[in-house]
Design a protein around this motif. Sequence first.
Motif, mmCIF file in Angstrom:
data_model
loop_
_atom_site.group_PDB
_atom_site.id
_atom_site.type_symbol
_atom_site.label_atom_id
_atom_site.label_comp_id
_atom_site.label_asym_id
_atom_site.label_seq_id
_atom_site.Cartn_x
_atom_site.Cartn_y
_atom_site.Cartn_z
ATOM 1 N N THR A 30 0.732 -1.261 0.006
ATOM 2 C CA THR A 30 0.026 0.228 0.195
ATOM 3 C C THR A 30 0.873 1.129 -0.175
ATOM 4 O O THR A 30 2.248 1.287 0.274
ATOM 5 C CB THR A 30 -0.808 -0.063 1.337
ATOM 6 O OG1 THR A 30 0.137 0.292 2.414
ATOM 7 C CG2 THR A 30 -1.781 -1.418 1.387
ATOM 8 N N SER A 31 0.315 2.450 -0.416
ATOM 9 C CA SER A 31 1.065 3.603 -0.078
ATOM 10 C C SER A 31 1.490 4.005 1.150
ATOM 11 O O SER A 31 2.637 4.593 1.424
ATOM 12 C CB SER A 31 0.111 4.713 -0.634
ATOM 13 O OG SER A 31 -1.286 4.721 0.303
ATOM 14 N N GLY A 32 1.055 3.323 1.967
ATOM 15 C CA GLY A 32 1.579 3.238 3.543
ATOM 16 C C GLY A 32 2.590 2.450 3.839
ATOM 17 O O GLY A 32 3.104 2.300 5.034
ATOM 18 N N GLY A 33 3.016 1.554 3.157
ATOM 19 C CA GLY A 33 3.997 0.203 3.211
ATOM 20 C C GLY A 33 3.425 -0.951 3.680
ATOM 21 O O GLY A 33 4.413 -1.476 3.991
ATOM 22 N N ILE A 34 2.208 -1.068 3.705
ATOM 23 C CA ILE A 34 1.819 -2.283 4.434
ATOM 24 C C ILE A 34 2.028 -3.400 3.246
ATOM 25 O O ILE A 34 1.408 -2.922 2.175
ATOM 26 C CB ILE A 34 0.270 -2.201 4.890
ATOM 27 C CG1 ILE A 34 0.289 -1.204 6.025
ATOM 28 C CG2 ILE A 34 -0.106 -3.279 5.294
ATOM 29 C CD1 ILE A 34 -1.118 -0.820 6.567
#
Length: 115
Positions: free
Chosen positions: A52-56
């Motif tokens: 994800t864009s959050g790094g998940i």
Amino acid sequence: QVQLVESGGGLVQAGGSLRLSCAASGSTSSITIMGWHRQAPGKQREFVARITSGGIKDAANSVKGRFTISRDTAKNTVYLQMNSLKPDDTAVYYCDAWLGSTHFWGQGAQVTVSS
């Protein structure tokens, strides 16, 4: 709009490694998820991994412990490091990206694992 270009596919022996790259262009700041799917001959396209864009990160059980997804935000590029490859990993690997509810696909990269 987003354009996705994969590279890094090829032929490798079982047990070997390959790294796929997916370079995104266009409205890259709006991408929420990028990932990889694959489609083997005669089979449906299946999920491999995503970030994800959050790094998940998430990955299919079949590749956990062997494949790793990562990204270089500055280069708008996502990578799939594939280790301990098996003949069953032979497929066309597609990069994908989500912008809101719109799903974009790359053209695909062939990965062939010989036994």
